[in-house]
Design an enzyme around this catalytic site. Structure first.
Site, PDB file in Angstrom:
ATOM      1  CG  ASP A 175       1.743  -4.821  20.238  1.00 37.69           C
ATOM      2  OD1 ASP A 175       0.528  -4.911  19.964  1.00 37.69           O
ATOM      3  OD2 ASP A 175       2.657  -4.490  19.510  1.00 37.69           O
ATOM      4  CE1 TYR A 211       0.505   0.736   4.665  1.00 36.35           C
ATOM      5  CE2 TYR A 211       0.001  -1.534   4.457  1.00 36.35           C
ATOM      6  CZ  TYR A 211       0.451  -0.437   4.988  1.00 36.35           C
ATOM      7  OH  TYR A 211       1.057  -0.724   6.475  1.00 36.35           O
TER       8      TYR A 211
HETATM    9  P1  FAD Z   1       4.670  -0.214  20.658  1.00 39.44           P
HETATM   10  O1  FAD Z   1       4.451   0.696  19.871  1.00 39.44           O
HETATM   11  O2  FAD Z   1       5.630  -1.361  20.396  1.00 39.44           O
HETATM   12  O3  FAD Z   1       5.448   0.718  22.086  1.00 39.44           O
HETATM   13  C1  FAD Z   1       6.151   0.046  23.159  1.00 39.44           C
HETATM   14  C2  FAD Z   1       7.248   1.302  23.608  1.00 39.44           C
HETATM   15  O4  FAD Z   1       7.452   0.846  24.914  1.00 39.44           O
HETATM   16  C3  FAD Z   1       8.344   1.366  22.810  1.00 39.44           C
HETATM   17  O5  FAD Z   1       8.480   2.565  22.727  1.00 39.44           O
HETATM   18  C4  FAD Z   1       9.394   0.615  23.681  1.00 39.44           C
HETATM   19  O6  FAD Z   1      10.334   1.318  23.527  1.00 39.44           O
HETATM   20  C5  FAD Z   1       8.812   0.940  25.202  1.00 39.44           C
HETATM   21  N1  FAD Z   1       9.531  -0.053  26.127  1.00 39.44           N
HETATM   22  C6  FAD Z   1       9.545  -1.300  26.204  1.00 39.44           C
HETATM   23  N2  FAD Z   1      10.170  -1.648  27.295  1.00 39.44           N
HETATM   24  C7  FAD Z   1      10.084  -0.816  27.940  1.00 39.44           C
HETATM   25  C8  FAD Z   1      10.508  -0.352  29.379  1.00 39.44           C
HETATM   26  N3  FAD Z   1      11.002  -1.471  30.204  1.00 39.44           N
HETATM   27  N4  FAD Z   1      10.823   1.034  30.029  1.00 39.44           N
HETATM   28  C9  FAD Z   1      10.527   1.932  29.258  1.00 39.44           C
HETATM   29  N5  FAD Z   1       9.918   1.768  27.887  1.00 39.44           N
HETATM   30  C10 FAD Z   1       9.687   0.406  27.320  1.00 39.44           C
HETATM   31  N6  FAD Z   1       3.899  -1.736  13.726  1.00 39.44           N
HETATM   32  C11 FAD Z   1       3.475  -1.928  12.238  1.00 39.44           C
HETATM   33  O7  FAD Z   1       2.425  -2.383  11.817  1.00 39.44           O
HETATM   34  N7  FAD Z   1       4.239  -1.602  11.504  1.00 39.44           N
HETATM   35  C12 FAD Z   1       5.630  -0.974  11.788  1.00 39.44           C
HETATM   36  O8  FAD Z   1       6.196  -0.278  11.073  1.00 39.44           O
HETATM   37  C13 FAD Z   1       5.856  -0.906  13.020  1.00 39.44           C
HETATM   38  N8  FAD Z   1       7.285  -0.386  13.420  1.00 39.44           N
HETATM   39  C14 FAD Z   1       7.622  -0.551  14.776  1.00 39.44           C
HETATM   40  C15 FAD Z   1       8.768  -0.116  15.269  1.00 39.44           C
HETATM   41  C16 FAD Z   1       9.083   0.181  16.432  1.00 39.44           C
HETATM   42  C17 FAD Z   1      10.362   0.571  16.869  1.00 39.44           C
HETATM   43  C18 FAD Z   1       8.279  -0.495  17.363  1.00 39.44           C
HETATM   44  C19 FAD Z   1       8.717  -0.498  18.934  1.00 39.44           C
HETATM   45  C20 FAD Z   1       6.800  -1.034  17.119  1.00 39.44           C
HETATM   46  C21 FAD Z   1       6.767  -1.077  15.736  1.00 39.44           C
HETATM   47  N9  FAD Z   1       5.309  -1.541  15.408  1.00 39.44           N
HETATM   48  C22 FAD Z   1       4.963  -1.427  14.135  1.00 39.44           C
HETATM   49  C23 FAD Z   1       4.660  -2.068  16.342  1.00 39.44           C
HETATM   50  C24 FAD Z   1       3.289  -1.110  16.452  1.00 39.44           C
HETATM   51  O9  FAD Z   1       3.514   0.090  16.840  1.00 39.44           O
HETATM   52  C25 FAD Z   1       2.489  -1.799  17.612  1.00 39.44           C
HETATM   53  O10 FAD Z   1       2.256  -3.278  17.126  1.00 39.44           O
HETATM   54  C26 FAD Z   1       1.195  -1.204  17.782  1.00 39.44           C
HETATM   55  O11 FAD Z   1       1.342   0.298  17.508  1.00 39.44           O
HETATM   56  C27 FAD Z   1       0.756  -1.386  19.485  1.00 39.44           C
HETATM   57  O12 FAD Z   1       1.524  -0.142  20.229  1.00 39.44           O
HETATM   58  P2  FAD Z   1       2.015  -0.483  21.805  1.00 39.44           P
HETATM   59  O13 FAD Z   1       1.983   0.908  22.170  1.00 39.44           O
HETATM   60  O14 FAD Z   1       1.196  -1.489  22.249  1.00 39.44           O
HETATM   61  O15 FAD Z   1       3.637  -0.842  21.641  1.00 39.44           O
END
Ligand code: FAD
Length: 387
Positions: free
Chosen positions: A302, A224
């Site tokens: 996640d 896309y």
């Molecule tokens: P995430 O967006 O993964 O964020 C989790 C955050 O917690 C991260 O910033 C991480 O550094 C932080 N963290 C983890 N452990 C600790 C700790 N002990 N102390 C402090 N901070 C901590 N999904 C896609 O579909 N396409 C993509 O291109 C894509 N790229 C991604 C790139 C990165 C670097 C990351 C981390 C995730 C990516 N994802 C991507 C996953 C996607 O963002 C998630 O699946 C979705 O947005 C759910 O978000 P979330 O906030 O649960 O987790």
């Protein structure tokens, strides 16, 4: 969500620590700050750099982003796909064509956009700062404890307190581990390659302005556009016996990637020909968690429901979680809020996790697939957009 709805309760949280400045952590922080909560985010990375690739934001997620005042900031970064398609990997024949574009916006009251994760992330960070959220980078959370007065997170050089802690620390969540012990990942037998390619670098057959799943034997590939059509995003999924790394930053070999898709439709091969960098990661499943919260700690995104990318709902589910958690924390004492949040979110997130897992078999042509593919995909395409 207006601020007037707020009811002051004894035991209502006022000071909140969010662990993780990812998509879910920033969204919940933004929503809470707009409701008058004092929010601090601790993020392990030392810089908020441009990482990741494309995300699909369906109307269910867009409604939350609009409610939290960020939709307009995203518009200039977005691409609006005209259709969601499933096509034959070789002939290009359409197995499914579902309208997106204006049609889906009229039907569900919000658009369906493609966006680069880095653009969404940047705009969420700016909105958080504007709303008064404190974001502490280079602050990895290592431990947690709680008592009747406080929730406490342990960092390398300090100990920080709040009324509650939200664990939004992603698929490898430390907060989940501290609450429930180690949840060993289960390798699905699939790896995914991803990459972005400037549209101007593509020679030969140009892609249509759609979100397309190219379904083939034991593999599929999703294409896309991003950033107003200037970039193309792809994710290619391949079945494999063994793989270990689950990192978003593991480099892959472009030549190897191309070799896996020889003989595929020219719209696919012309994108891969133009690609000069790819990342490769293992797709792991995780069991459904027995609970999503303790007394003062609650998980989101996640951290509590990691999902395979076969419904493009990972970010959307984290964003929905944020909305429900903000709503319940605004209305109820935090203990009740956590209960209500889990009871609303867990059944839905678990259903999406399950459907995402099942889609791999459809896209990889396992079994008598043609009729199944059409029917199941038709149901899947619209079922979760309408909330
Ligand atoms: P995430 O967006 O993964 O964020 C989790 C955050 O917690 C991260 O910033 C991480 O550094 C932080 N963290 C983890 N452990 C600790 C700790 N002990 N102390 C402090 N901070 C901590 N999904 C896609 O579909 N396409 C993509 O291109 C894509 N790229 C991604 C790139 C990165 C670097 C990351 C981390 C995730 C990516 N994802 C991507 C996953 C996607 O963002 C998630 O699946 C979705 O947005 C759910 O978000 P979330 O906030 O649960 O987790």
């Amino acid at each position: 969500m207006s601020k007037e709805n707020t009811v002051a309760h004894f035991d209502q949280a006022k000071h909140v620590i969010v662990v993780g400045a990812g998509i879910g952590g920033l969204t919940v922080a933004l929503g809470l700050a707009k409701q008058g909560f004092h929010v601090r985010i601790f993020e392990q990375t030392s810089a908020l750099s441009e990482v990741g690739a494309g995300l699909q934001l369906s109307p269910n997620a867009m409604k939350v982003l609009r409610e939290f005042g960020i939709k307009d900031r995203l518009e200039s970064h977005a691409f609006t796909p005209q259709k969601a398609c499933i096509r034959d990997y070789h002939s290009g024949r359409y197995y499914l064509e579902a309208p997106l574009g204006k049609h889906i916006e009229q039907r569900y009251g919000a658009p369906y956009w493609h966006i680069h994760r880095a653009d969404l992330h940047k705009e969420l960070v700016q909105a958080c700062y504007s709303a008064g959220v404190e974001i502490e980078l280079d602050h990895k959370v290592l431990g947690y404890r709680e008592d009747h007065k406080n929730a406490t997170v342990l960092l390398e050089n300090s100990t920080e307190h709040a009324d509650i802690v939200i664990g939004a620390d992603g698929i490898h969540s430390k907060m989940r581990e501290l609450m429930l012990g180690v949840q060993a990942p289960i390798f699905t037998g699939q790896v995914a390659w991803r990459g972005t390619v400037p549209a101007a670098a593509i020679k030969g057959t140009m892609m249509e302005p759609n979100a397309t799943v190219w379904a083939g034997p034991n593999k599929h590939l999703v294409t896309y556009y991003l950033r107003g059509g200037e970039w193309v995003n792809f994710i290619a999924v391949e079945e494999r016996a063994e793989w270990r790394s689950e990192s978003w930053r593991e480099a892959g070999d472009v030549e190897e990637l191309r070799s896996k898709f020889v003989g595929w439709h020219p719209e696919v091969t012309s994108v891969l020909e133009a690609c000069d960098e790819t990342f490769l990661w293992a797709l792991n499943g995780r069991p459904t968690l027995p609970k999503w919260h303790d007394e003062r700690l609650v998980l989101l995104g996640d951290a509590c429901h990691p999902m395979l990318p076969f419904m493009a709902q990972g970010a959307a589910m984290a964003i929905e979680d944020a909305f429900v958690l903000v709503t319940t924390l605004t209305k109820y004492p935090f203990k009740d809020a956590f209960e209500k949040y889990e009871s609303v979110r867990k059944p839905r997130a678990t259903a999406v996790q399950r459907q995402s897992r099942d889609n791999a078999a459809l896209y990889h042509m396992h079994g008598g697939w043609e009729g199944r593919l059409k029917l199941k995909a038709l149901g899947v395409a619209s079922k979760y957009f309408s909330r």
